[in-house]
Design a protein around this motif. Structure first.
Motif, PDB file in Angstrom:
ATOM      1  N   TRP A  34       4.744   0.365   5.646  1.00  0.00           N
ATOM      2  CA  TRP A  34       3.306   0.881   4.911  1.00  0.00           C
ATOM      3  C   TRP A  34       3.937   1.413   3.549  1.00  0.00           C
ATOM      4  CZ3 TRP A  34       2.235   5.749   3.654  1.00  0.00           C
ATOM      5  CH2 TRP A  34       0.948   6.159   2.984  1.00  0.00           C
ATOM      6  N   ARG A  38       3.145   0.665  -0.312  1.00  0.00           N
ATOM      7  CA  ARG A  38       2.220   1.578  -1.108  1.00  0.00           C
ATOM      8  C   ARG A  38       3.234   1.669  -2.314  1.00  0.00           C
ATOM      9  NH1 ARG A  38      -2.135   4.489   0.536  1.00  0.00           N
ATOM     10  NH2 ARG A  38      -2.397   6.101  -1.315  1.00  0.00           N
ATOM     11  N   LYS A  41       2.855  -1.064  -4.609  1.00  0.00           N
ATOM     12  CA  LYS A  41       1.641  -1.015  -5.462  1.00  0.00           C
ATOM     13  C   LYS A  41       1.499  -0.262  -6.504  1.00  0.00           C
ATOM     14  CE  LYS A  41      -2.262  -1.121  -2.980  1.00  0.00           C
ATOM     15  NZ  LYS A  41      -3.323  -0.755  -1.986  1.00  0.00           N
ATOM     16  N   SER A  42       2.156   0.910  -6.130  1.00  0.00           N
ATOM     17  CA  SER A  42       2.082   2.150  -7.371  1.00  0.00           C
ATOM     18  C   SER A  42       3.338   1.893  -8.199  1.00  0.00           C
ATOM     19  CB  SER A  42       2.500   3.496  -6.553  1.00  0.00           C
ATOM     20  OG  SER A  42       1.332   3.735  -5.497  1.00  0.00           O
ATOM     21  N   ARG A  91      -3.199   0.557   9.303  1.00  0.00           N
ATOM     22  CA  ARG A  91      -2.945   1.211   7.942  1.00  0.00           C
ATOM     23  C   ARG A  91      -2.220   0.177   7.025  1.00  0.00           C
ATOM     24  NH1 ARG A  91      -6.384   3.076   5.483  1.00  0.00           N
ATOM     25  NH2 ARG A  91      -4.886   3.717   4.072  1.00  0.00           N
ATOM     26  N   GLU A  95      -3.418  -1.468   3.762  1.00  0.00           N
ATOM     27  CA  GLU A  95      -2.834  -1.262   2.341  1.00  0.00           C
ATOM     28  C   GLU A  95      -2.545  -2.989   1.730  1.00  0.00           C
ATOM     29  OE1 GLU A  95      -1.986   1.091  -0.376  1.00  0.00           O
ATOM     30  OE2 GLU A  95      -2.324   2.163   1.618  1.00  0.00           O
ATOM     31  N   THR A  98      -5.911  -4.156   0.514  1.00  0.00           N
ATOM     32  CA  THR A  98      -6.278  -3.689  -0.691  1.00  0.00           C
ATOM     33  C   THR A  98      -5.628  -4.150  -2.033  1.00  0.00           C
ATOM     34  OG1 THR A  98      -5.122  -1.540  -0.549  1.00  0.00           O
ATOM     35  CG2 THR A  98      -7.534  -1.656   0.382  1.00  0.00           C
ATOM     36  N   TRP A  99      -4.654  -4.934  -1.746  1.00  0.00           N
ATOM     37  CA  TRP A  99      -3.619  -5.715  -3.098  1.00  0.00           C
ATOM     38  C   TRP A  99      -3.920  -7.072  -3.014  1.00  0.00           C
ATOM     39  CZ3 TRP A  99       2.221  -5.008  -2.696  1.00  0.00           C
ATOM     40  CH2 TRP A  99       2.777  -5.194  -3.920  1.00  0.00           C
ATOM     41  N   ARG A 109      -0.345 -10.126   4.363  1.00  0.00           N
ATOM     42  CA  ARG A 109      -1.656  -9.744   4.987  1.00  0.00           C
ATOM     43  C   ARG A 109      -1.910 -10.916   5.970  1.00  0.00           C
ATOM     44  NH1 ARG A 109      -4.912  -9.240   8.047  1.00  0.00           N
ATOM     45  NH2 ARG A 109      -6.861  -8.575   7.740  1.00  0.00           N
TER      46      ARG A 109
END
Length: 143
Positions: A34, A38, A41-42, A91, A95, A98-99, A109
């Motif tokens: 996860w 994250r 993505k950032s 989670r 995550e 949402t991408w 996914r």
């Protein structure tokens, strides 16, 4: 906690959990995946991005995730990592959900869907049987 029921069930963690092994426990490995998502993505252009994608590509491969999902088939494994590990897996799914603009994330996914469905079904079977919520403050906590 892995339950041994016969000599064949005594396997290395990498055999039992080819996607999520290498940490002290399964949920920590899921949490680590996860975190990779994250961070990607950032910081998509970060120096670690290519290495992170390679790890996710290898560990979230369909054949590895099929082994993870099949692990929960045996009655002795249906409570494995309940609830904390299950929550971290969901989670990770959220995550990635949402991408959608990232093609790798969309594929990972989709590849996680069979394991997600197993854990959602186990959750739906477990929670209604409880008279009271489990509020121990540790991993089996239903919060």
């Amino acid at each position: 906690m892995h339950v041994h029921v016969n000599p064949e069930s005594a396997q290395r963690p990498s055999v039992l959990h080819p996607s999520f092994c290498g940490s002290f426990d399964w949920h920590s490995s899921v949490h680590g995946h996860w975190l990779l998502v994250r961070l990607l993505k950032s910081f998509p252009e970060a120096p670690f991005a290519a290495a992170a994608r390679a790890v996710l590509e290898e560990n979230l491969a369909p054949e590895r995730l099929a082994v993870e999902a099949a692990y929960f088939d045996g009655a002795e494994n249906r409570g494995f990592e309940r609830m904390y590990g299950w929550a971290w897996l969901l989670r990770l799914v959220a995550e990635l959900q949402t991408w959608p603009e990232d093609p790798d994330a969309a594929r990972w996914r989709a590849q996680l869907r069979p394991l997600e469905e197993v854990l959602v079904e186990l959750t739906r079977g477990y929670l209604p049987r409880l008279t009271y919520a489990v509020r121990t403050g540790v991993h089996p906590d239903t919060a």
